[in-house]
Motif scaffolding. Structure first.
Motif, mmCIF file in Angstrom:
data_model
loop_
_atom_site.group_PDB
_atom_site.id
_atom_site.type_symbol
_atom_site.label_atom_id
_atom_site.label_comp_id
_atom_site.label_asym_id
_atom_site.label_seq_id
_atom_site.Cartn_x
_atom_site.Cartn_y
_atom_site.Cartn_z
ATOM 1 N N ALA A 28 -85.919 -17.390 5.807
ATOM 2 C CA ALA A 28 -85.061 -18.523 6.107
ATOM 3 C C ALA A 28 -83.592 -18.150 5.969
ATOM 4 O O ALA A 28 -83.226 -17.233 5.223
ATOM 5 C CB ALA A 28 -85.388 -19.698 5.186
ATOM 6 N N VAL A 29 -82.769 -18.887 6.680
ATOM 7 C CA VAL A 29 -81.312 -18.788 6.607
ATOM 8 C C VAL A 29 -80.778 -20.151 6.190
ATOM 9 O O VAL A 29 -81.232 -21.181 6.701
ATOM 10 C CB VAL A 29 -80.723 -18.393 7.973
ATOM 11 C CG1 VAL A 29 -79.204 -18.442 7.941
ATOM 12 C CG2 VAL A 29 -81.204 -17.015 8.387
ATOM 13 N N ALA A 35 -75.418 -28.150 -1.838
ATOM 14 C CA ALA A 35 -76.133 -28.908 -2.861
ATOM 15 C C ALA A 35 -77.438 -28.241 -3.290
ATOM 16 O O ALA A 35 -78.009 -27.413 -2.581
ATOM 17 C CB ALA A 35 -76.436 -30.314 -2.335
ATOM 18 N N ASP A 36 -77.921 -28.642 -4.478
ATOM 19 C CA ASP A 36 -79.177 -28.132 -5.027
ATOM 20 C C ASP A 36 -80.394 -28.576 -4.217
ATOM 21 O O ASP A 36 -81.467 -27.993 -4.348
ATOM 22 C CB ASP A 36 -79.358 -28.617 -6.468
ATOM 23 C CG ASP A 36 -78.561 -27.783 -7.460
ATOM 24 O OD1 ASP A 36 -78.399 -26.572 -7.221
ATOM 25 O OD2 ASP A 36 -78.113 -28.338 -8.470
ATOM 26 N N VAL A 42 -86.348 -25.151 -0.198
ATOM 27 C CA VAL A 42 -86.812 -23.768 -0.075
ATOM 28 C C VAL A 42 -88.009 -23.518 -0.986
ATOM 29 O O VAL A 42 -88.999 -22.891 -0.597
ATOM 30 C CB VAL A 42 -85.662 -22.795 -0.398
ATOM 31 C CG1 VAL A 42 -86.178 -21.379 -0.588
ATOM 32 C CG2 VAL A 42 -84.612 -22.832 0.707
ATOM 33 N N GLY A 43 -87.937 -24.026 -2.223
ATOM 34 C CA GLY A 43 -89.042 -23.848 -3.159
ATOM 35 C C GLY A 43 -90.292 -24.569 -2.722
ATOM 36 O O GLY A 43 -91.404 -24.022 -2.810
ATOM 37 N N GLU A 44 -90.117 -25.795 -2.240
ATOM 38 C CA GLU A 44 -91.270 -26.593 -1.802
ATOM 39 C C GLU A 44 -91.993 -25.931 -0.629
ATOM 40 O O GLU A 44 -93.232 -25.927 -0.560
ATOM 41 C CB GLU A 44 -90.793 -27.982 -1.393
ATOM 42 C CG GLU A 44 -91.879 -28.875 -0.810
ATOM 43 C CD GLU A 44 -91.318 -30.163 -0.237
ATOM 44 O OE1 GLU A 44 -92.040 -30.813 0.534
ATOM 45 O OE2 GLU A 44 -90.148 -30.498 -0.541
ATOM 46 N N LEU A 71 -78.435 -17.243 -7.456
ATOM 47 C CA LEU A 71 -79.800 -17.669 -7.769
ATOM 48 C C LEU A 71 -80.839 -17.014 -6.866
ATOM 49 O O LEU A 71 -81.990 -16.817 -7.276
ATOM 50 C CB LEU A 71 -79.911 -19.194 -7.626
ATOM 51 C CG LEU A 71 -79.118 -20.027 -8.639
ATOM 52 C CD1 LEU A 71 -79.237 -21.498 -8.283
ATOM 53 C CD2 LEU A 71 -79.622 -19.791 -10.062
ATOM 54 N N LEU A 72 -80.443 -16.660 -5.655
ATOM 55 C CA LEU A 72 -81.412 -16.186 -4.673
ATOM 56 C C LEU A 72 -81.411 -14.678 -4.468
ATOM 57 O O LEU A 72 -82.318 -14.140 -3.833
ATOM 58 C CB LEU A 72 -81.132 -16.851 -3.313
ATOM 59 C CG LEU A 72 -81.352 -18.369 -3.262
ATOM 60 C CD1 LEU A 72 -80.797 -18.928 -1.961
ATOM 61 C CD2 LEU A 72 -82.822 -18.715 -3.410
ATOM 62 N N THR A 73 -80.402 -13.982 -4.987
ATOM 63 C CA THR A 73 -80.323 -12.539 -4.786
ATOM 64 C C THR A 73 -81.505 -11.845 -5.445
ATOM 65 O O THR A 73 -81.855 -12.115 -6.588
ATOM 66 C CB THR A 73 -79.008 -11.983 -5.367
ATOM 67 O OG1 THR A 73 -77.923 -12.522 -4.621
ATOM 68 C CG2 THR A 73 -78.971 -10.471 -5.269
ATOM 69 N N ARG A 74 -82.109 -10.950 -4.682
ATOM 70 C CA ARG A 74 -83.272 -10.217 -5.164
ATOM 71 C C ARG A 74 -82.972 -8.729 -5.238
ATOM 72 O O ARG A 74 -82.343 -8.158 -4.344
ATOM 73 C CB ARG A 74 -84.454 -10.438 -4.214
ATOM 74 C CG ARG A 74 -84.878 -11.887 -4.111
ATOM 75 C CD ARG A 74 -85.958 -12.054 -3.064
ATOM 76 N NE ARG A 74 -85.599 -11.513 -1.776
ATOM 77 C CZ ARG A 74 -84.850 -12.148 -0.896
ATOM 78 N NH1 ARG A 74 -84.345 -13.334 -1.196
ATOM 79 N NH2 ARG A 74 -84.576 -11.598 0.273
#
Length: 217
Positions: A28-29, A35-36, A42-44, A71-74
């Motif tokens: 996803a992009v 906002a949170d 994305v989590g759902e 939060l999303l960097t892997r």
């Protein structure tokens, strides 16, 4: 398979933000994050975010790009990359809005009414059924009751109240320039430009620099 576009409206600043995903890979992009609620979506859905995109430097709200990036960097991989001029073409940011709203103002730093007219012309050269997703919508000022995320190229060409087919560049530039000169600056413009030009980071000194109003002194 066409990508799935999730549209999320932030009513405080009338801002659209988007999650675009390829269902075959779940990648996803995220575009223009604020906002949170994006993280919840994305989590759902179980999406894997591999890009955070900004359509422009926002002048009336703060981006959440760096916050989400952290939060999303892997695996230590950052998500920074400048896009070429024509990718992706159907998310237009704050250039044109829905037909009954028209066009964006051009008096912010780097803005130019002639450039905006040329941008609109480029968008209108796309196939008529292409959807153009916008950065804001302001339905309280229009006959519509709910925010609308997109309109088609054909709809824009026929109905955009500032830029419909037949509008000359000279007439648009003259009208847009005169209109912008009478508008007040957005409430958060000084904070937003300093933070958003850095993708959501504070200036190096950690301070936001604000002009002092000395009118009447």
């Amino acid at each position: 398979m066409e990508p799935i576009v999730h549209t999320i409206f932030e009513p405080e600043t009338s801002t659209w933000q988007y999650v675009v995903t390829d269902l075959s890979t779940k990648t996803a992009v995220i575009l223009d994050p604020t906002a949170d609620s994006l993280l919840a979506l994305v989590g759902e859905k179980g999406y894997i975010v591999d890009r955070l995109l900004e359509t422009h430097v926002h002048a009336n709200h703060l981006t959440a790009a760096t916050y989400l990036q952290d939060l999303l960097t892997r695996d230590g991989k950052k998500l920074d990359r400048l896009l070429d001029d024509d990718e992706p073409t159907f998310f237009c940011g704050d250039s044109i809005f829905n037909c009954d709203v028209g066009s964006a103002r051009c008096d912010f730093p780097g803005g130019n009414a002639k450039d905006l007219f040329q941008t609109a012309s480029k968008l209108f050269s796309l196939p008529p059924n292409f959807k153009i997703y916008t950065g804001h919508d302001y339905p309280p000022n229009t006959p519509r009751s709910t925010p609308q995320a997109f309109s088609t190229v054909a709809e824009q060409m026929e109905h955009n109240k500032h830029l419909r087919t037949g509008t000359s560049e000279a007439d648009f530039v003259r009208w847009r320039t005169e209109r912008d000169a009478a508008l007040a600056e957005p409430r958060l413009i000084h904070q937003a430009l300093q933070v958003n030009i850095r993708a959501g980071r504070l200036p190096r000194d950690g301070l936001l620099h604000m002009p002092v109003n000395v009118e009447g002194w």
